[in-house]
Design a protein around this motif. Structure first.
Motif, PDB file in Angstrom:
ATOM      1  N   LEU A 201      78.648 -67.593 -12.254  1.00 13.03           N
ATOM      2  CA  LEU A 201      79.892 -67.307 -12.973  1.00 13.03           C
ATOM      3  C   LEU A 201      79.846 -67.862 -14.396  1.00 13.03           C
ATOM      4  N   TRP A 237      85.731 -70.036 -12.023  1.00  9.53           N
ATOM      5  CA  TRP A 237      86.544 -68.809 -12.071  1.00  9.53           C
ATOM      6  C   TRP A 237      87.285 -68.713 -13.406  1.00  9.53           C
ATOM      7  N   THR A 268      92.610 -68.726  -7.482  1.00  9.25           N
ATOM      8  CA  THR A 268      91.463 -67.818  -7.555  1.00  9.25           C
ATOM      9  C   THR A 268      91.903 -66.529  -8.233  1.00  9.25           C
TER      10      THR A 268
END
Length: 388
Positions: A201, A237, A268
């Protein structure tokens, strides 16, 4: 009536009788040269070839010189699916690697969108080594590994925009990280959850990387208790969303209830959630608390406890929610009306099984559709069967 019969008779007389056809012979009815298969327009043959498998294309190319020319048209090889199954399991559909090599040597520079269903690593290697302009790759149930991914990246890093991978057990998170580090134009990525990591990520969030548009994650478990699911840090995230604020994060869950423990404990940024197996009230409660970017939610099954509180919490906190589907669940009619009232006209898709709704003192099944329609601003009825 007589006039009609006379007209029909005169028309029929234009065609020779069966006896005359027998005497004249079949040669009298042979197609003229202009209507021969080899004289079909190029674009017609091209359309036919586009619906054929690789083996069938090769066979059809031997019909005539015209069809062979179409077989080598660059436009025919921009998008293709390689079926490379083992002969022992799918003999009629298998493709010999030698044929793949012949095609790739001549058309590697034309390939852009390819899909692999293969059991031959050698065939994959041939494609990856010789291709220089792939932009879309889909790999299903294939023994692709990290070294072959590195070859793919080395030759297509400037063009690759979409990569979808499923059932590829020989690929590690390091292999996907290599793709993210080198393919700076990547726009869509689909992979199993075990390949997702904080490092990946963060790599997708780097300044040199273009903005990711779609990230699909499949979270699958075949045997309960046999797999351990790691947790992705909230900061990872957040880094992805800061870099790509419009990214769609899609998650498909096929887990057993006891395996949901690591998920949605913190905020999330998922946008689309699909639960293929039963999911608990607690899990849906976490989604209402920690998924503010949620756009679509599909729950195929739940227990026998009404989900009124969970749905109302989702309506309160998920301001972008526009679509919801509920299967084997329970919601009171009053709770459902309250949920729809809070969401209002932004619900563009509302797919609820009729068995989900429980009549109560406020609404029965005859009243529910008119009340929900009023808040949606359009006619609505519960579904008789799932539509998702």
């Amino acid at each position: 009536m007589k006039r009609r019969r006379t007209g029909l008779k005169s028309k029929c007389q234009k065609f020779p009788s069966h006896e005359k056809r027998r005497k004249w012979g079949a040669s009298s009815f042979a197609l003229p040269q202009s209507e021969d298969w080899g004289n079909l327009p190029h674009y017609v043959v091209l359309q036919i070839f586009q619906h054929l498998s690789l083996v069938d294309r090769a066979r059809a190319s031997s019909v005539c010189r015209c069809w062979n020319d179409v077989f080598h048209t660059p436009d025919l090889w921009r998008r293709f699916e390689f079926e490379l199954n083992q002969p022992a399991t799918s003999y009629l559909r298998s493709t010999h690697p030698d044929l793949i090599q012949q095609i790739i040597k001549k058309h590697a520079q034309h390939l852009q969108y390819v899909s692999f269903k293969a059991h031959f690593v050698s065939a994959l290697t041939v494609v990856f080594v010789n291709s220089k302009s792939l932009s879309s790759i889909k790999i299903d149930d294939t023994p692709v590994d990290d070294p072959s991914l590195k070859v793919l990246v080395a030759n297509n890093s400037d063009t690759l925009k979409l990569l979808k991978m499923s059932s590829c057990p020989h690929v590690s998170p390091a292999g996907i990280l290599c793709v993210a580090d080198q393919c700076h134009g990547l726009r869509e990525l689909a992979l199993n959850y075990h390949l997702l990591s904080d490092e990946l990520l963060l790599a997708l969030s780097s300044e040199k990387h273009v903005h990711l548009e779609h990230l699909r994650i499949d979270v699958v478990s075949e045997n309960p208790g046999q797999m351990h699911f790691h947790t992705i840090q909230r900061s990872s995230w957040e880094a992805l969303v800061r870099h790509s604020p419009k990214v769609n994060i899609v998650m498909y869950f096929f887990l057993y209830e006891e395996e949901f423990e690591p998920f949605f404990r913190e905020e999330t940024p998922v946008t689309h959630l699909y639960f293929g197996r039963a999911v608990s009230k607690e899990m849906l409660g976490r989604i209402g608390l920690n998924c503010p970017r949620l756009v679509e939610l599909v729950v195929c099954a739940n227990g026998l406890q009404p989900l009124d509180e969970e749905l109302i919490r989702i309506a309160e906190r998920c301001k972008s929610l526009t679509a919801i589907g509920l299967g084997e669940c329970e919601v009171t009619c009053s709770g459902f009306v309250e949920f729809v009232k809070m969401c209002g006209g932004r619900l563009t898709q509302l797919s609820i099984m009729e068995e989900v709704l429980i009549p109560d003192s406020s609404y029965n099944m005859e009243q529910i559709h008119s009340e929900v329609s009023k808040h949606l601003g359009r006619i609505w009825f519960p579904d008789m069967m799932p539509t998702w």
